[in-house]
Design an enzyme around this catalytic site. Structure first.
Site, PDB file in Angstrom:
ATOM      1  N   ASP A  45      60.812  38.959  15.311  1.00  0.00           N
ATOM      2  CA  ASP A  45      61.600  37.748  15.565  1.00  0.00           C
ATOM      3  C   ASP A  45      62.910  38.131  16.241  1.00  0.00           C
ATOM      4  O   ASP A  45      63.968  38.183  15.609  1.00  0.00           O
ATOM      5  CB  ASP A  45      61.854  37.004  14.243  1.00  0.00           C
ATOM      6  CG  ASP A  45      60.573  36.453  13.638  1.00  0.00           C
ATOM      7  OD1 ASP A  45      59.679  36.050  14.407  1.00  0.00           O
ATOM      8  OD2 ASP A  45      60.453  36.431  12.407  1.00  0.00           O
ATOM      9  N   LYS A  77      53.625  40.706  14.700  1.00  0.00           N
ATOM     10  CA  LYS A  77      53.491  39.266  14.950  1.00  0.00           C
ATOM     11  C   LYS A  77      54.474  38.845  16.038  1.00  0.00           C
ATOM     12  O   LYS A  77      55.666  39.085  15.930  1.00  0.00           O
ATOM     13  CB  LYS A  77      53.773  38.474  13.664  1.00  0.00           C
ATOM     14  CG  LYS A  77      53.647  36.963  13.863  1.00  0.00           C
ATOM     15  CD  LYS A  77      53.720  36.223  12.545  1.00  0.00           C
ATOM     16  CE  LYS A  77      55.114  35.903  12.092  1.00  0.00           C
ATOM     17  NZ  LYS A  77      55.772  34.847  12.891  1.00  0.00           N
ATOM     18  N   LEU A  92      51.465  31.236  17.741  1.00  0.00           N
ATOM     19  CA  LEU A  92      51.961  30.096  18.531  1.00  0.00           C
ATOM     20  C   LEU A  92      51.507  28.762  17.940  1.00  0.00           C
ATOM     21  O   LEU A  92      51.865  27.713  18.442  1.00  0.00           O
ATOM     22  CB  LEU A  92      51.514  30.235  19.997  1.00  0.00           C
ATOM     23  CG  LEU A  92      52.085  31.458  20.740  1.00  0.00           C
ATOM     24  CD1 LEU A  92      51.602  31.487  22.193  1.00  0.00           C
ATOM     25  CD2 LEU A  92      53.604  31.481  20.703  1.00  0.00           C
ATOM     26  N   ASP A 140      46.573  20.647  19.826  1.00  0.00           N
ATOM     27  CA  ASP A 140      46.415  19.784  21.003  1.00  0.00           C
ATOM     28  C   ASP A 140      44.977  19.266  20.981  1.00  0.00           C
ATOM     29  O   ASP A 140      44.273  19.476  19.985  1.00  0.00           O
ATOM     30  CB  ASP A 140      46.713  20.610  22.278  1.00  0.00           C
ATOM     31  CG  ASP A 140      47.274  19.761  23.413  1.00  0.00           C
ATOM     32  OD1 ASP A 140      46.682  18.699  23.691  1.00  0.00           O
ATOM     33  OD2 ASP A 140      48.274  20.161  24.009  1.00  0.00           O
ATOM     34  N   ASN A 157      39.775  20.730  23.781  1.00  0.00           N
ATOM     35  CA  ASN A 157      39.553  21.551  24.977  1.00  0.00           C
ATOM     36  C   ASN A 157      40.797  22.368  25.337  1.00  0.00           C
ATOM     37  O   ASN A 157      40.701  23.546  25.677  1.00  0.00           O
ATOM     38  CB  ASN A 157      39.142  20.646  26.157  1.00  0.00           C
ATOM     39  CG  ASN A 157      38.891  21.470  27.401  1.00  0.00           C
ATOM     40  OD1 ASN A 157      38.034  22.349  27.413  1.00  0.00           O
ATOM     41  ND2 ASN A 157      39.681  21.229  28.441  1.00  0.00           N
ATOM     42  N   THR A 158      41.952  21.747  25.244  1.00  0.00           N
ATOM     43  CA  THR A 158      43.199  22.448  25.594  1.00  0.00           C
ATOM     44  C   THR A 158      43.429  23.625  24.655  1.00  0.00           C
ATOM     45  O   THR A 158      43.792  24.730  25.079  1.00  0.00           O
ATOM     46  CB  THR A 158      44.387  21.455  25.534  1.00  0.00           C
ATOM     47  OG1 THR A 158      44.106  20.390  26.442  1.00  0.00           O
ATOM     48  CG2 THR A 158      45.693  22.117  25.897  1.00  0.00           C
ATOM     49  N   GLN A 166      64.211  32.098   2.807  1.00  0.00           N
ATOM     50  CA  GLN A 166      62.904  31.880   2.170  1.00  0.00           C
ATOM     51  C   GLN A 166      63.152  31.312   0.775  1.00  0.00           C
ATOM     52  O   GLN A 166      63.926  31.856   0.004  1.00  0.00           O
ATOM     53  CB  GLN A 166      62.129  33.197   2.074  1.00  0.00           C
ATOM     54  CG  GLN A 166      61.724  33.792   3.419  1.00  0.00           C
ATOM     55  CD  GLN A 166      60.543  33.083   4.059  1.00  0.00           C
ATOM     56  OE1 GLN A 166      60.087  32.020   3.590  1.00  0.00           O
ATOM     57  NE2 GLN A 166      60.042  33.647   5.139  1.00  0.00           N
ATOM     58  N   GLY A 172      59.331  40.197   7.940  1.00  0.00           N
ATOM     59  CA  GLY A 172      60.269  40.283   9.060  1.00  0.00           C
ATOM     60  C   GLY A 172      61.521  41.041   8.672  1.00  0.00           C
ATOM     61  O   GLY A 172      61.563  42.276   8.682  1.00  0.00           O
ATOM     62  N   ARG A 173      62.546  40.276   8.288  1.00  0.00           N
ATOM     63  CA  ARG A 173      63.882  40.855   8.092  1.00  0.00           C
ATOM     64  C   ARG A 173      63.972  41.996   7.077  1.00  0.00           C
ATOM     65  O   ARG A 173      64.771  42.910   7.290  1.00  0.00           O
ATOM     66  CB  ARG A 173      64.867  39.725   7.758  1.00  0.00           C
ATOM     67  CG  ARG A 173      65.141  38.848   8.982  1.00  0.00           C
ATOM     68  CD  ARG A 173      65.701  37.508   8.610  1.00  0.00           C
ATOM     69  NE  ARG A 173      64.698  36.694   7.902  1.00  0.00           N
ATOM     70  CZ  ARG A 173      64.919  35.469   7.463  1.00  0.00           C
ATOM     71  NH1 ARG A 173      66.102  34.914   7.630  1.00  0.00           N
ATOM     72  NH2 ARG A 173      63.957  34.799   6.851  1.00  0.00           N
TER      73      ARG A 173
HETATM   74  O1  C5P Z   1      62.139  37.595   8.026  1.00  0.00           O
HETATM   75  P1  C5P Z   1      61.007  37.029   7.212  1.00  0.00           P
HETATM   76  O2  C5P Z   1      60.258  38.068   6.399  1.00  0.00           O
HETATM   77  O3  C5P Z   1      61.436  35.834   6.395  1.00  0.00           O
HETATM   78  O4  C5P Z   1      59.978  36.508   8.316  1.00  0.00           O
HETATM   79  C1  C5P Z   1      58.787  35.850   7.981  1.00  0.00           C
HETATM   80  C2  C5P Z   1      58.004  35.502   9.216  1.00  0.00           C
HETATM   81  O5  C5P Z   1      56.890  34.703   8.797  1.00  0.00           O
HETATM   82  C3  C5P Z   1      58.781  34.674  10.231  1.00  0.00           C
HETATM   83  O6  C5P Z   1      58.284  35.009  11.534  1.00  0.00           O
HETATM   84  C4  C5P Z   1      58.426  33.254   9.881  1.00  0.00           C
HETATM   85  O7  C5P Z   1      58.481  32.386  10.970  1.00  0.00           O
HETATM   86  C5  C5P Z   1      56.963  33.417   9.397  1.00  0.00           C
HETATM   87  N1  C5P Z   1      56.520  32.355   8.497  1.00  0.00           N
HETATM   88  C6  C5P Z   1      57.138  32.071   7.299  1.00  0.00           C
HETATM   89  N2  C5P Z   1      56.693  31.058   6.503  1.00  0.00           N
HETATM   90  C7  C5P Z   1      55.626  30.345   6.869  1.00  0.00           C
HETATM   91  C8  C5P Z   1      54.970  30.618   8.056  1.00  0.00           C
HETATM   92  C9  C5P Z   1      55.451  31.642   8.860  1.00  0.00           C
HETATM   93  O8  C5P Z   1      58.109  32.729   6.945  1.00  0.00           O
HETATM   94  N3  C5P Z   1      55.186  29.402   6.070  1.00  0.00           N
END
Ligand code: C5P
Length: 230
Positions: A9, A31, A59, A63, A66-67, A187, A207-208
């Site tokens: 991210d 991801k 992503l 939609d 087909n798209t 979170q 992520g973080r």
């Molecule tokens: O930094 P962190 O560990 O919170 O990142 C979690 C990743 O998972 C982010 O890319 C966030 O958009 C994604 N995500 C989430 N919760 C969801 C779906 C996706 O935290 N319900």
């Protein structure tokens, strides 16, 4: 066995390369989401795949069938290993996405998103759904499974219910992971890597806790140790 996916991210390619370099020996899955993909596009897929890594293109397509099927087809053709769609697009759309992924690469995983974790009961009511988030998650998870999805993005809160309703083989990708003692950031409800593994998560998305760690490789190694089978 639970696998670790690290969320990229970021805004810039330098930040991506810096993290990929630090994690090159430790982490296989990454991801790529809307922020980075919108800024840098498909060349980033080539770049990450060129390093021999596995890629989840997050992503969340939604939609007409087909798209979505065409978007899934070109994503998988570009080498992406996991893609996702909104299950609320309906069974025809999910099936079209699953078939398009399968036709391009039988090993590619087509994952459905059920209810965004940012939506509570009131937010569902606003869009005309008079059900609890948990009921809607189960409804959409079953719909996605019947339509041919490989699995779903799940919240730890609903993970056990999904296993009960869809079985242990239906892939669960769990975000909201925090090693014990780590900052929760935005979170709301988190589980530790070990708890996610015990819930039967096939993949955890982190992520973080890794990207912002002083030593990302060490942070990743500790998480991998936590999710390794005893
Ligand atoms: O930094 P962190 O560990 O919170 O990142 C979690 C990743 O998972 C982010 O890319 C966030 O958009 C994604 N995500 C989430 N919760 C969801 C779906 C996706 O935290 N319900």
């Amino acid at each position: 066995m639970t696998k670790l996916i690290v969320a990229l991210d970021f805004d810039t390619l330098d930040e991506v390369d810096n993290l990929l370099d630090q994690l090159s020996d430790t982490v296989q899955w990454y991801k790529l989401g809307k922020q980075l993909f919108t800024a840098h596009g498909p060349k980033l897929i080539d770049h990450i795949k060129g390093k021999g890594k596995s890629l989840f293109l997050d992503l969340k397509f939604h939609d007409i069938p087909n798209t979505v099927a065409q978007a899934v087809r070109v994503s998988v053709a570009s080498g992406v290993d996991m893609i996702n769609v909104h299950a609320s697009g309906g069974s025809e759309m999910i099936a079209a996405a699953a078939q398009a992924a399968q036709a391009e690469n039988p090993d590619a995983l087509m994952i459905a998103v059920t209810v965004l974790t940012s939506m509570d009961e009131q937010a569902l009511e606003e869009i005309g759904l008079n059900v609890s988030p948990a009921e809607q998650v189960i409804r959409l998870a079953k719909l996605a499974q019947a339509a041919g999805a490989s699995g779903i993005v799940a919240s730890a809160k609903e993970s056990a219910l999904i296993t009960e309703n869809c079985g242990a083989d239906f892939i669960q990708v769990l975000p909201g992971i925090r090693p014990s003692g780590a900052d929760q950031q935005d979170q709301k409800r988190v589980v530790t890597p070990a708890e996610a593994a015990a819930l039967g998560a096939h993949y955890i998305v982190v992520g973080r806790p890794i990207s912002k760690a002083e030593n990302p490789a060490q942070a990743a190694q500790e998480i991998l140790k936590d999710i390794a089978p005893a």
